[in-house]
Design a protein around this motif. Structure first.
Motif, mmCIF file in Angstrom:
data_model
loop_
_atom_site.group_PDB
_atom_site.id
_atom_site.type_symbol
_atom_site.label_atom_id
_atom_site.label_comp_id
_atom_site.label_asym_id
_atom_site.label_seq_id
_atom_site.Cartn_x
_atom_site.Cartn_y
_atom_site.Cartn_z
ATOM 1 N N VAL A 1 1.089 -1.360 0.107
ATOM 2 C CA VAL A 1 0.272 -0.163 -0.205
ATOM 3 C C VAL A 1 0.690 1.160 -0.763
ATOM 4 C CG1 VAL A 1 -1.559 1.021 1.384
ATOM 5 C CG2 VAL A 1 -2.160 -1.409 1.305
ATOM 6 N N THR A 2 0.678 1.980 -0.283
ATOM 7 C CA THR A 2 1.749 3.613 -0.804
ATOM 8 C C THR A 2 0.967 4.489 -1.333
ATOM 9 O OG1 THR A 2 3.405 4.362 -2.065
ATOM 10 C CG2 THR A 2 2.087 2.881 -3.071
ATOM 11 N N HIS A 3 0.702 5.549 -0.619
ATOM 12 C CA HIS A 3 0.526 7.219 -0.759
ATOM 13 C C HIS A 3 0.546 7.629 -1.770
ATOM 14 C CE1 HIS A 3 -1.751 7.873 2.637
ATOM 15 N NE2 HIS A 3 -3.396 8.089 1.690
ATOM 16 N N ASN A 4 2.327 7.056 -2.290
ATOM 17 C CA ASN A 4 3.602 7.747 -2.881
ATOM 18 C C ASN A 4 2.858 6.767 -4.425
ATOM 19 O OD1 ASN A 4 5.378 8.419 -4.907
ATOM 20 N ND2 ASN A 4 6.722 8.200 -2.792
ATOM 21 N N MET A 5 2.501 7.711 -5.551
ATOM 22 C CA MET A 5 2.175 7.614 -6.952
ATOM 23 C C MET A 5 3.818 6.629 -7.881
ATOM 24 S SD MET A 5 -1.265 8.997 -8.385
ATOM 25 C CE MET A 5 -1.010 10.617 -7.149
ATOM 26 N N GLN A 6 4.393 7.841 -7.651
ATOM 27 C CA GLN A 6 5.621 7.629 -7.823
ATOM 28 C C GLN A 6 6.407 6.002 -8.062
ATOM 29 O OE1 GLN A 6 5.239 10.528 -6.706
ATOM 30 N NE2 GLN A 6 5.838 12.154 -8.374
ATOM 31 N N GLN A 7 5.964 5.650 -6.153
ATOM 32 C CA GLN A 7 6.289 4.785 -5.458
ATOM 33 C C GLN A 7 5.917 3.157 -6.413
ATOM 34 O OE1 GLN A 7 5.449 3.558 -1.724
ATOM 35 N NE2 GLN A 7 7.624 3.159 -1.695
ATOM 36 N N ALA A 8 4.630 3.669 -6.112
ATOM 37 C CA ALA A 8 4.089 2.313 -7.055
ATOM 38 C C ALA A 8 4.892 2.196 -8.407
ATOM 39 C CB ALA A 8 2.469 2.721 -6.594
ATOM 40 N N ALA A 9 4.522 3.872 -9.403
ATOM 41 C CA ALA A 9 4.744 3.437 -10.766
ATOM 42 C C ALA A 9 6.089 2.664 -10.293
ATOM 43 C CB ALA A 9 5.271 4.655 -11.486
ATOM 44 N N ARG A 10 7.728 2.946 -9.690
ATOM 45 C CA ARG A 10 8.448 2.419 -10.086
ATOM 46 C C ARG A 10 8.836 0.821 -9.002
ATOM 47 N NH1 ARG A 10 10.718 7.631 -6.678
ATOM 48 N NH2 ARG A 10 10.060 6.238 -5.409
ATOM 49 N N ASP B 1 4.548 -4.068 -10.776
ATOM 50 C CA ASP B 1 4.064 -5.032 -11.749
ATOM 51 C C ASP B 1 2.532 -4.676 -12.022
ATOM 52 O OD1 ASP B 1 6.652 -6.266 -12.185
ATOM 53 O OD2 ASP B 1 5.960 -7.221 -10.624
ATOM 54 N N ARG B 2 1.967 -4.793 -11.373
ATOM 55 C CA ARG B 2 0.550 -4.434 -11.487
ATOM 56 C C ARG B 2 0.052 -3.182 -10.352
ATOM 57 N NH1 ARG B 2 -3.004 -7.200 -14.496
ATOM 58 N NH2 ARG B 2 -4.549 -7.303 -12.886
ATOM 59 N N THR B 3 -1.698 -2.571 -10.811
ATOM 60 C CA THR B 3 -1.591 -1.060 -10.031
ATOM 61 C C THR B 3 -2.914 -1.641 -10.025
ATOM 62 O OG1 THR B 3 0.226 0.157 -9.849
ATOM 63 C CG2 THR B 3 -1.613 1.081 -8.853
ATOM 64 N N ALA B 4 -3.435 -1.673 -8.523
ATOM 65 C CA ALA B 4 -5.294 -1.477 -7.940
ATOM 66 C C ALA B 4 -5.222 -0.014 -7.427
ATOM 67 C CB ALA B 4 -5.401 -2.498 -7.547
ATOM 68 N N PHE B 5 -6.711 0.170 -7.749
ATOM 69 C CA PHE B 5 -6.982 2.107 -7.346
ATOM 70 C C PHE B 5 -7.506 1.959 -6.715
ATOM 71 C CE2 PHE B 5 -9.497 5.859 -8.554
ATOM 72 C CZ PHE B 5 -8.697 7.346 -7.702
ATOM 73 N N ASP C 1 -4.757 -3.193 -12.832
ATOM 74 C CA ASP C 1 -4.045 -3.469 -13.757
ATOM 75 C C ASP C 1 -2.509 -3.327 -14.078
ATOM 76 O OD1 ASP C 1 -4.616 -4.192 -16.627
ATOM 77 O OD2 ASP C 1 -6.000 -2.534 -17.361
ATOM 78 N N ASP C 2 -2.183 -3.134 -15.615
ATOM 79 C CA ASP C 2 -0.654 -2.825 -15.617
ATOM 80 C C ASP C 2 -0.619 -2.435 -14.759
ATOM 81 O OD1 ASP C 2 -0.267 -5.996 -16.029
ATOM 82 O OD2 ASP C 2 -0.247 -5.552 -18.191
ATOM 83 N N THR C 3 0.403 -2.272 -14.412
ATOM 84 C CA THR C 3 0.981 -0.602 -13.449
ATOM 85 C C THR C 3 1.425 0.486 -14.286
ATOM 86 O OG1 THR C 3 1.518 -1.698 -11.470
ATOM 87 C CG2 THR C 3 2.438 0.600 -12.180
ATOM 88 N N THR C 4 2.027 0.205 -16.503
ATOM 89 C CA THR C 4 2.114 0.597 -17.179
ATOM 90 C C THR C 4 1.024 1.294 -17.333
ATOM 91 O OG1 THR C 4 2.659 -1.485 -18.030
ATOM 92 C CG2 THR C 4 4.486 0.054 -17.780
#
Lengths: 258, 335
Positions: free
Chosen positions: A203-212, A215-219, A235-238
């Motif tokens: 879990v992160t508040h930092n979107m750059q961290q999520a991007a870095r 592999d997958r990101t849930a919003f 979906d896939d983070t990219t």
């Protein structure tokens, strides 16, 4: 060692308050999945249901299904203690046991599992500290208190403690939010290495961290104020960061709200 | 307790004027409120030290002349005849009774008190916690005369068969040998003291256990600890200094408890044979002094009792120092 998590239609309640509604998702083994979303949208609450830590809070309960490969985490025969031994957790603030040495902190979980052999313990402690990129910094002071380390080192100590018991999944609840950028980088590098062995949910508040790191990101988002949180999309983070399906996701990652 | 918060390296770094910042009065702004409060706090602190020192001096000054005249060995004699031409007195019996009764009280009350505190903070349903905690605090404040009365009238008849049973089964062991005394034996006093100090141990332990940070408890639970394992890894280590302090307070009360003990003890006749038995009678320091307060007729006789009081004073002091050492030794691990 790593396992797949399958969540179907999960509702989370605290007493009569519905905190999270209707989450379904699949988390692939040996991958990093990041949960992002505004504060209070239920991402930490949902994370805690993956190792039944929400039950520690009075009135916490769920409806729905969480499968770890073919194990139902909420089957009536499933002991929450067993679940937590399989699904480890790292918290927002580093929380090494203050009365224990660095060594004992890492060995704590093993000792709970009944490992007494000094040689075995030594081996796993060293291996876990190496796994958490902390070994070289602490190998000469293993008997010193864990609370004497810096914040970033303490957090890596907590990661070492969590991986020492060889969990299938590692949950991380904003593990860097109390850390400076250098320590954050160290943890992110570590997450990248750990995903070779573990299924990681962060879990992160930092979107750059999520991007870095992921592999997958849930919003996650609230439907409206006072309504339960829900999963908007995964979906896939990219894809989430470049071309999300939902308008709400687009608005959030481009900084239009939240 | 001994947890220091808000400490940073800046506290130790000397400023340009080579004074250490934020050390006691140097953090003062020099305004009237700061000076008043700082002054009042300093005076109070000094006052306590002066008072304790004065009490010690008083005891020593009063006791020494009597001790000089004493014809018996003060520490190893069991005779107590402080008046007259040839005063002879020793404290062996009081020391034995006081220490054993208090030990029994501690052995019984500390584990039970800690268990009750753990129940109230970790196991009890939440609707029960506050009222039960209030009740325990209330019990801790019950005057000791009430325990004395209760012990004499209600508890003594209950304890009697228990004592006979132990004497019957374990009488071959010196500590449990029958002595023919069945009323206020050392063991009985110890048990009453245990019941008396139990609320103290419980109330203070409950307070510290309740303050165990959630982060530590969750850390243990997330490792797959059961409730009891979580208590062992997070709650007990965190509460340890507090439990030691609580036990010391309780021990202090047990050692010095006067009125309930005076009420209950079976004093021994002069010249009775020595016995290791816990079922023997005997006076404690406090009860001996209290029972004979009316006989303080001449300075030498008074001095003998004061000498006994001095031993009690030193005893509590030593016990407390040991506890402090135990707490300090692991201080690095308690922050």
């Amino acid at each position: 060692m790593a396992k797949r998590i399958d969540v179907t239609d999960l509702n989370v309640y605290y007493g009569s308050f519905k905190a999270v509604e209707g989450v379904s998702m699949t988390v692939e083994p040996r991958s990093v999945t990041a949960f992002i979303g505004p504060s209070g949208c239920g991402k930490s609450t949902f994370l805690r249901t993956l190792n039944r830590m929400h039950e520690v809070i009075p009135g916490g309960r769920v409806e729905g299904k969480v499968m770890l490969d073919d194990q139902d985490l909420y089957a009536s025969s499933m002991d929450p203690v067993t679940v937590r031994r399989t699904v480890g957790m790292v918290f927002q603030r580093p929380n090494p046991f203050p009365t224990m040495s660095i060594y004992d902190n890492v060995a704590a979980g093993l000792r709970l599992n009944g490992v007494k052999n000094k040689k075995t313990l030594d081996g796993i402690v060293e291996q876990s500290l190496k796994g958490a990129n902390l070994w070289t910094e602490v190998k000469d002071r293993l008997s010193k208190p864990g609370a004497g380390l810096s914040g970033g080192q303490q957090q890596r100590l907590c990661i070492a403690r969590a991986i020492a018991v060889q969990p299938q999944v590692l949950l991380m609840d904003e593990p860097c939010s109390a850390l400076d950028p250098i320590s954050t980088l160290a943890i992110e590098d570590l997450v990248n290495e750990l995903k070779n062995d573990f299924t990681i949910v962060i879990v992160t508040h930092n979107m750059q961290q999520a991007a870095r790191v992921s592999d997958r990101t849930a919003f996650f988002n609230l439907k409206a104020t006072g309504e339960p949180g829900r999963l908007v999309e995964i979906d896939d983070t990219t894809r989430i960061f470049n071309n999300p399906t939902e308008q709400a996701t687009e608005d959030y990652i481009s900084g239009r709200f939240g | 307790m001994s947890t220091v918060t808000g400490v940073s390296a800046a506290d130790q770094t000397p400023g340009p004027d080579r004074r250490r910042p934020l050390q006691s009065d140097t953090a003062s702004t020099g305004r009237i409120g700061d000076r008043l409060f700082g002054g009042a706090a300093t005076v109070s602190g000094i006052l306590v030290i002066v008072l304790v020192t004065l009490i010690a001096i008083f005891l020593i000054v009063q006791a020494v002349p009597a001790l000089m005249d004493n014809s018996a060995n003060f520490f190893t004699s069991r005779v107590w005849a402080p008046g007259g031409e040839q005063p002879a007195f020793g404290i062996l019996e009081f020391l034995w009774t006081t220490v054993t009764a208090s030990t029994i009280a501690m052995v019984l009350s500390v584990p039970v008190g800690v268990a009750v505190a753990l129940f109230l903070t970790q196991y009890a349903p939440s609707w029960m916690r506050r009222p039960a905690a209030g009740l325990v605090d209330l019990l801790a404040a019950v005057p000791s005369i009430v325990y004395g009365l209760w012990g004499l009238i209600a508890f003594a008849p209950v304890f009697k068969p228990v004592q006979s049973f132990i004497e019957d089964k374990l009488g071959w062991f010196p500590l449990f040998a029958p002595t023919g005394i069945s009323g206020g034996t050392i063991c009985f006093i110890g048990v009453v003291l245990a019941i008396m100090v139990l609320p103290i141990v419980t109330a203070l332990s409950r307070e510290v256990f309740d303050q165990t940070p959630t982060a530590h408890k969750e850390g243990a639970l997330a490792l797959g600890a059961t409730q009891w394992e979580m208590i062992r890894t997070a709650v007990l280590p965190f509460g340890r200094p507090g439990v030691i302090s609580a036990s010391m307070l309780a021990l202090g009360r047990a050692l010095g408890e006067t009125i309930a003990v005076t009420f209950l003890v079976s004093a021994l006749a002069d010249g009775n044979p020595w016995s290791w038995s816990l079922f023997n009678g005997g006076e404690t320091f406090a009860s001996k002094i209290a029972n004979n307060a009316s006989e303080f007729s001449n300075p030498n006789k008074t001095g003998a009792y004061i000498a006994a009081g001095l031993v009690l004073f030193v005893l509590t002091f030593v016990v407390n120092s040991i506890a402090r050492v135990v707490i300090e030794r692991r201080k690095a691990f308690t922050e």
